[in-house]
Design an enzyme around this catalytic site. Structure first.
Site: not given
Length: 531
Positions: A404-405, A447
């Site tokens: 994920d970001i 995300e």
């Protein structure tokens, strides 16, 4: 030919339904059902998005109010601390007290000091209390509590001996030898002009939302509706959470049955709670506007599709119409042998089968749309669940990369959700470019993304993940600068009989990457050695 046969043919012709109408009706039903499903799905998704938006907004708002209010209260307590030290160690006069209150009038409506028996020694302004004066003993329960505990206290709102509804902030006075000499206290009138009330009033929301402050007992200290001040909070769920010193957001109902998106935050330095809530009915107008917009936007396309449907239906039905007419004429004229000789014309009916296949293909397209993420174009969570279950059931070796970001919420807060969406699409594109033909990329939610690597072990997956991480780290994103990602890796084990443990291992590895600095890759099987 007999009249009886002719009559039967005539009745059949009159009662039968033409194929072009059947096809047109069928396609119309498909179009309407597709439109309805899209409308319903969009409406449901919009509801969820709005609900999440209001819950997050109210929680963030409550947190901000809590922080600002806590800072102000701490400043007021520090001012009293310094005053208490001065009174305890220096020759502090009534004139000094008057100067002090003038300098701190924005904080307190009045100030007074009392000895260890509760007898007022100094107060300013002198006319602050109609029934309190210098030399008088204050006998209310709150003062007795302050004198007994001999520590800094911020009171819950109460009605003072002078009849004022106020909050009292006190600090004990000790002399140079550490002997307790009494206390100094500042009053903050709930309905008065002071920094605390101005701060809370300044934070009032602009839409149908409302914010208010409750004390430890659930009594409302501040509300934009003055009639609700000094009344009990009528939402037991929120009260219980604040009592447990928790903050968060929840959709809840009051005693009158009104539903709200509620955010709440706890203030440790006072024990108060900040509540910000928005009525659920605020979504009605946006949902109505969405429905109208979808209808208006879809109507021209629907008309075009209907016209095309009629044209295509006529084209498909024309050969069958000619065949039916030829057969009727052949029977009525008695030349049935011609019908037999030309029966191959019925092969034109394969166009009906083609229509059926086209409809199947159209439904398959709808299925594909349900299996793909509408924003990024990657396969969605439902497709991932199906794919990993198939591989686990067939014992196919694979590795799973979950990523994920880092600090994606900051991206949304700084650049807005539209840029945030562009960042998600940017990352999805890089994932697809970095994956092999047999690899599968999914948007797992928010995300978070997942890559399934078929016939790849954890070490190989680590190399792939690192190349991807470095590539993303070095590529300018839609924000104008690179973003970072954190990754967690695990591999299928022979004793894995269900996808859940595999996902949990990858999630644990991803969490380890987050907890140990972000922008890194962690293999689950190596976590213990890393520790």
């Amino acid at each position: 030919m007999s009249n009886n046969i002719k009559r039967k043919i005539t009745v059949f012709k009159q009662n039968g339904m033409k194929l072009r109408y059947v096809i047109s009706l069928l396609v119309l039903i498909v179009i309407l059902l597709t439109t309805f499903v899209n409308w319903y799905s969009s409406n449901l998704l919009f509801q969820e998005t709005l609900a999440e938006k209001y819950l997050n907004k109210n929680y963030e708002y409550a947190q901000k109010m809590s922080l600002d209010t806590s800072v102000l209260i701490d400043d007021m307590r520090i001012s009293l601390l310094n005053l208490a030290k001065t009174i305890g160690t220096e020759n502090f006069t009534q004139e000094d007290m008057d100067k002090w209150i003038r300098a701190n009038s924005s904080y307190f409506n009045s100030i007074f000091s009392a000895d260890d028996m509760g007898v007022v020694q100094m107060m300013s302004p002198l006319d602050a209390g109609k029934s309190i004066m210098i030399g008088m003993e204050i006998e209310d329960d709150m003062m007795k509590q302050f004198l007994k505990e001999k520590k800094p206290i911020v009171s819950n709102p109460y009605i003072s001996q002078a009849g004022n509804y106020l909050i009292l902030i006190s600090h004990p006075i000790f002399d140079e030898t550490g002997t307790y000499k009494g206390l100094v206290a500042g009053t903050v009138y709930i309905h008065g002009d002071n920094s605390l009330m101005r701060l809370l009033a300044k934070h009032d929301l602009l839409d149908d939302s409302s914010s208010f402050v409750v004390d430890q007992n659930g009594m409302i200290i501040f509300h934009k509706d003055p009639s609700k001040v000094n009344t009990q909070l009528d939402n037991q769920v929120i009260l219980n959470k604040l009592t447990n010193k928790k903050g968060g957001s929840i959709q809840s109902s009051d005693n009158a049955g009104n539903d709200y998106f509620t955010g709440y935050a706890y203030m440790p330095n006072t024990g108060w709670g900040i509540v910000s809530q928005t009525p659920v009915t605020i979504m009605n107008q946006p949902l109505k506007e969405l429905s109208i917009k979808m209808i208006v936007n879809s109507l021209p396309l629907l008309i075009i599709l209907l016209v095309l449907t009629v044209l295509v239906a006529n084209r498909i039905a024309s050969p069958l119409t000619r065949l039916a007419e030829f057969s009727r004429q052949s029977i009525t004229k008695g030349n049935t042998h011609e019908t037999t000789n030309k029966i191959h014309i019925k092969s034109k009916i394969t166009e009906v089968k083609q229509l059926y296949y086209d409809i199947q293909e159209h439904l398959q397209i709808l299925t594909d749309q349900n299996q793909k993420d509408g924003l990024t174009g990657l396969a969605n969570r439902r497709t991932f669940d199906s794919q990993i279950k198939e591989w686990v059931d067939h014992q196919i070796p694979f590795s799973l990369i979950m990523l994920d970001i880092d600090r994606f919420k900051k991206v949304n807060d700084t650049y807005g959700h539209l840029v945030g969406d562009d960042v998600l699409k940017f990352l999805a594109k890089l994932l697809q470019e970095s994956c092999r033909t047999n690899d599968r990329c999914f948007r797992y939610g928010g995300e978070e993304f997942i890559i399934l690597l078929k016939n790849i072990d954890a070490n190989q997956a680590y190399d792939i993940a690192e190349r991807l991480r470095i590539k993303i780290e070095q590529t300018v994103s839609p924000t104008g600068e690179p973003i970072n990602i954190s990754l967690g890796i695990t591999s299928f084990k022979e004793n894995d009989i269900h996808p859940t443990p595999i996902i949990e291992r990858a999630d644990t590895a991803l969490y380890h990457s987050k907890e140990t600095g972000r922008n890194k890759t962690t293999v689950y099987e190596q976590i213990k050695s890393l520790k």
